[in-house]
Write a protein that holds these residues in place. Structure first.
Motif, short mmCIF file in Angstrom:
data_model
loop_
_atom_site.label_atom_id
_atom_site.label_comp_id
_atom_site.label_asym_id
_atom_site.label_seq_id
_atom_site.Cartn_x
_atom_site.Cartn_y
_atom_site.Cartn_z
N PRO A 250 0.81 -1.23 0.00
CA PRO A 250 0.00 0.00 0.00
C PRO A 250 0.84 1.28 0.00
O PRO A 250 0.29 2.38 0.15
CB PRO A 250 -0.78 -0.13 1.31
N GLY A 251 2.15 1.17 -0.13
CA GLY A 251 3.00 2.35 -0.12
C GLY A 251 2.64 3.33 -1.23
O GLY A 251 2.33 2.93 -2.35
N PRO A 252 2.66 4.63 -0.93
CA PRO A 252 2.28 5.63 -1.94
C PRO A 252 3.08 5.53 -3.24
O PRO A 252 2.52 5.70 -4.33
CB PRO A 252 2.54 6.97 -1.23
N LEU A 253 4.39 5.26 -3.14
CA LEU A 253 5.19 5.15 -4.36
C LEU A 253 4.68 4.01 -5.24
O LEU A 253 4.51 4.17 -6.45
CB LEU A 253 6.67 4.94 -4.01
N ILE A 254 4.41 2.87 -4.62
CA ILE A 254 4.00 1.69 -5.38
C ILE A 254 2.58 1.86 -5.92
O ILE A 254 2.27 1.46 -7.04
CB ILE A 254 4.14 0.43 -4.51
N ASP A 273 1.03 3.22 7.21
CA ASP A 273 0.87 1.77 7.03
C ASP A 273 2.16 1.05 6.64
O ASP A 273 2.22 -0.18 6.71
CB ASP A 273 -0.19 1.50 5.96
N ILE A 274 3.17 1.80 6.22
CA ILE A 274 4.41 1.14 5.77
C ILE A 274 5.65 1.65 6.50
O ILE A 274 6.76 1.27 6.13
CB ILE A 274 4.61 1.32 4.25
N ALA A 275 5.48 2.48 7.51
CA ALA A 275 6.62 3.08 8.20
C ALA A 275 7.50 2.00 8.81
O ALA A 275 7.02 1.07 9.45
CB ALA A 275 6.14 4.04 9.28
N VAL A 276 8.81 2.14 8.59
CA VAL A 276 9.77 1.19 9.14
C VAL A 276 10.62 1.81 10.25
O VAL A 276 11.28 1.09 10.98
CB VAL A 276 10.69 0.62 8.04
N ASP A 277 10.60 3.13 10.35
CA ASP A 277 11.37 3.79 11.40
C ASP A 277 10.81 5.19 11.61
O ASP A 277 9.82 5.59 11.00
CB ASP A 277 12.87 3.83 11.06
N ARG A 278 11.48 5.94 12.47
CA ARG A 278 10.99 7.27 12.82
C ARG A 278 11.04 8.24 11.64
O ARG A 278 10.26 9.18 11.57
CB ARG A 278 11.81 7.84 13.98
N ASP A 280 10.18 7.61 8.59
CA ASP A 280 8.92 7.45 7.88
C ASP A 280 7.75 8.01 8.70
O ASP A 280 6.84 8.65 8.18
CB ASP A 280 8.66 5.98 7.56
N GLN A 281 7.79 7.76 10.00
CA GLN A 281 6.67 8.17 10.86
C GLN A 281 6.53 9.69 10.93
O GLN A 281 5.42 10.21 11.10
CB GLN A 281 6.87 7.60 12.27
N LYS A 282 7.61 10.41 10.79
CA LYS A 282 7.58 11.87 10.92
C LYS A 282 7.08 12.58 9.68
O LYS A 282 6.83 13.78 9.69
CB LYS A 282 8.98 12.38 11.28
N VAL A 283 6.94 11.87 8.56
CA VAL A 283 6.52 12.50 7.31
C VAL A 283 5.04 12.89 7.38
O VAL A 283 4.18 12.05 7.65
CB VAL A 283 6.77 11.57 6.11
N ARG A 284 4.74 14.17 7.13
CA ARG A 284 3.36 14.66 7.14
C ARG A 284 2.87 15.01 5.73
O ARG A 284 1.68 14.91 5.45
CB ARG A 284 3.25 15.89 8.05
N ALA A 285 3.79 15.47 4.89
CA ALA A 285 3.41 15.85 3.52
C ALA A 285 4.23 15.00 2.54
O ALA A 285 5.43 14.80 2.75
CB ALA A 285 3.67 17.33 3.27
N LEU A 286 3.55 14.51 1.50
CA LEU A 286 4.23 13.60 0.58
C LEU A 286 3.65 13.73 -0.83
O LEU A 286 2.43 13.83 -1.00
CB LEU A 286 4.09 12.15 1.05
N ALA A 287 4.55 13.74 -1.80
CA ALA A 287 4.14 13.67 -3.21
C ALA A 287 4.71 12.38 -3.78
O ALA A 287 5.89 12.08 -3.59
CB ALA A 287 4.67 14.87 -3.98
#
Length: 708
Positions: A250-254, A273-278, A280-287
């Protein structure tokens, strides 16, 4: 008016009042205007007061120049533009504040024209030299600026309003897009594309986290970089750390790669849903932007730890970036497919394993030509003869294509068949000459050019018998009179290449315990810019100066003996007549987290049982652990550890069946956590190197064993 380099800080919007004034507004409102032509604020014209309130309340950089002297006042945004000139610029004539640039075209003249003649002025994407921080420091700022005459309530022009929108960042991003296009043009593999793409995305978008990913058969593989990650020169050369993901991830890139539709999240938890560490968890905005190609599916992402709006211009830049990166990835996928096919064809025609004999140690190395994208005609072989002797051969079929590789396979197979029937070197080459001539007649190709050297090693008689068909003479390393080593080229009549009526003659030379013979192709010593003699001398000097006569070490020394890249294939075969039989052992290493620990315990026990000095055991265990970890990490497959102990040296090799590629040497003081293991091996061992195999690669090291 002048601008500056870098992002324009956006000040908090505020009303221009005494109680809410801050920053530049506070300075402006607190300035003693009564002593100037503008007069005290209480007496300002209502139209003028409205302009000043607008300027001070706006987050956009604005300035106002008043009267014939063009007295200057401005807001927080403009204060950030003029740097160290604030706050002293408030209330002073603009010509004095910007005396160093006022006379230059497009500065003072346009403001004066707007004031004197009432002409508005707009200039887009203007580069302006500006001393922002200190005298003598002139930086290039790119911005769009507009100047408009300001009228009071009677309609009289009283000053000029300047609005400056800094556009350096957009210009720099467009320039970086051009730079990344040039960098991507030089990439060959997906590893190369990933390095360039991640470095570019992180810098151009000033992001906190970026990823690049492509389809990988039944699943996906992605690689990530985060802001602040320390990567030095050695890390950049090592293969990227790809992560595997299932096809339905379910990763956004995929998801974007599968659908072909970009995704943008301004504020949320896009990687929950795919975070493997901090990180990834800290990301709030993503393209997430897909790569649209006909050969592969893939994507890239740009993420931030804070909420982030995705303006149209930035989305367009990301799409353009994805287009360039996708094209490079497509070329890389085609290259890797062709490269893998060519190299598999080449190596499948070479012996996968060389004979394992008690008194003869044998090693070989084959490296493709300058681009590594085509099969070549260099070949080597070593095999036992019915007489108990060892046959060794190295040859070169001209060409760098599939046909050359096929001819090489025919010649190699025919040579072995002829040698098994009659091992005399001259008879073998005479038979090959007839074969090559027949192949030329059969195909109508009379330009077949094949050189070969074939020899028979007789350990009982301690001699080596050789014959050559136009091939470079072999090199023998022997013990010197002063305790060192010497390397000499054997006097073997070269003869004519095969297919030209070759009439080879044999030469028999001593081959005593401690001697090593080296057979090599001309790609080892030939360089366009220097003579063949220079290359031959460099090779002899390097072989003589090697720490030991171990074949594997000498193969590595030989391929690096002559400076500069070669445009030809390189093949080397080395055979050592050992002083004493060596002892060997091996261990299969599963791709499990506990594998390096198991290897350390096994190696320590084995070397202790062989009574190897403790200092050698310690260094060997540490180096082997690093190589095993490296193989499991990058190849992702099981590995095989082999050790070979002779009275002179300990040789350890770690082989995998993945596609890691050659590990690059690097100076120890430039290596970081991932590369430091390789630097450690360089420090603790006397020689180390990598050898490509039919599938995967082998990394090895050698430690000399102290005598006595």
């Amino acid at each position: 008016m002048p601008g500056t380099v870098g992002r324009v800080p956006t000040p908090a919007t505020h009303a221009a009042s005494e109680t809410d004034a801050s920053g530049a507004a506070n300075v402006v409102l607190g300035h003693p205007w009564a002593g100037t032509a503008l007069g005290p604020p209480q007496g300002w014209d209502p139209g003028l007061r409205g302009v000043v309130d607008l300027i001070l309340a706006s987050p956009v950089p604005m300035a106002f120049t008043y009267g014939d002297d063009l007295l200057l006042l401005y807001n927080d945004g403009y204060a950030a533009l003029i740097g160290d000139r604030h706050p002293g610029a408030v209330g002073r004539p603009a010509a004095e504040v910007f005396a160093d640039v006022w006379a230059e075209p497009g500065v003072g003249d346009v403001i004066d024209r707007a004031y004197r003649q009432g002409e508005s002025f707009l200039e887009k994407e203007a580069a302006f030299p500006f001393d922002r921080h200190r005298p003598g420091s002139r930086e290039q700022a790119v911005f769009t600026r507009g100047h408009s005459p300001v009228r009071d309530s009677t309609g009289r022009i009283v000053g000029v309003l300047t609005v400056a929108a800094e556009t350096s960042q957009v210009t720099e991003q467009l320039q970086s897009l051009s730079d990344v296009a040039a960098a991507l043009a030089g990439t060959l593999t997906l590893d190369d594309v990933a390095r360039v793409a991640l470095r570019y995305l992180l810098t151009a978008f000033d992001a906190d986290r970026v990823t690049f990913g492509v389809d990988d058969g039944a699943g996906w593989r992605t690689v990530r970089r985060v802001r602040g990650e320390l990567l030095d020169e050695a890390d950049e050369r090592l293969p990227p750390l790809w992560r595997r993901s299932p096809a339905d991830s379910p990763g956004p890139l995929i998801v974007a790669a599968r659908s072909g539709v970009p995704q943008f999240v301004g504020d949320g938890q896009p990687l929950r849903d795919i975070a493997v560490d901090r990180h990834d968890q800290k990301v709030r905005a993503l393209a997430a932007q897909p790569l649209r190609t006909s050969v592969l599916r893939g994507g890239l992402t740009v993420g931030y730890h804070e909420a982030h709006l995705w303006p149209a211009a930035e989305c367009a830049l990301l799409a353009a970036s994805a287009e360039l990166i996708g094209q490079a990835a497509e070329r890389a996928r085609r290259f890797e497919t062709q490269h893998g096919t060519a190299q598999l064809l080449q190596r499948s025609m070479l012996p996968e394993r060389l004979p394992d004999l008690p008194r003869l140690r044998i090693a070989a190395r084959y490296d493709p030509g300058v681009d590594g994208n085509a099969a070549g005609g260099d070949f080597y072989d070593a095999f036992l003869l019915p007489t108990g002797e060892l046959g060794i051969v190295l040859g070169d079929v001209a060409g760098h294509d599939v046909q050359a590789a096929a001819r090489m396979g025919q010649v190699r197979a025919a040579l072995r068949a002829l040698a098994l029937a009659d091992p005399r070197p001259d008879a073998v080459l005479a038979g090959l000459d007839r074969l090559v001539g027949s192949l030329g007649t059969e195909t109508g190709t009379y330009e077949l050019f094949v050189t070969v050297v074939f020899g028979v090693v007789d350990t009982q008689r301690r001699q080596l018998t050789l014959a050559s068909a136009g091939h470079p003479a072999p090199l023998v390393r022997r013990a010197g009179p002063d305790g060192g080593s010497v390397a000499q080229y054997l006097d073997v009549p070269p003869g004519a290449p095969l297919g030209l009526g070759c009439a080879p003659r044999t030469t028999t030379v001593p081959f005593a315990p401690g001697d090593t013979v080296l057979l090599f192709s001309d790609g080892v010593v030939e360089r366009r810019w220097q003579s063949l003699t220079t290359g031959l001398n460099d090779l002899a000097a390097a072989v003589a100066g090697a720490p030991s006569g171990d074949p594997r070490a000498l193969c590595a020394v030989a391929t690096a003996a002559v400076e500069g890249a070669t445009e030809d294939d390189v093949a080397v075969l080395a055979v050592e007549h050992a002083l004493m039989p060596s002892r060997s052992a091996s261990m299969e290493v599963p791709a499990e987290p506990t594998a390096p620990s198991r290897v350390r315990h096994w190696l320590t026990a084995q070397l202790a049982d062989w009574q190897v000095p403790e200092a050698v055991i310690g260094a060997a265990v540490l180096c082997t652990s690093e190589l095993t970890t490296n193989a499991l990490l990058h190849a992702g497959t099981a590995a095989r550890v082999e050790i070979d102990l002779s009275p002179e040296r300990l040789l350890v090799s770690v082989a995998d069946s993945g596609t890691r590629g050659t590990v690059t040497r690097a100076r120890t003081d430039t290596l970081s956590s991932r590369g430091r293991g390789l630097g450690l091996i360089e420090q603790l061992s006397d020689a180390w190197g990598t050898d490509p195999t039919v599938r995967g690669s082998t990394v090895w090291f050698e430690i000399l064993v102290p005598s006595g």
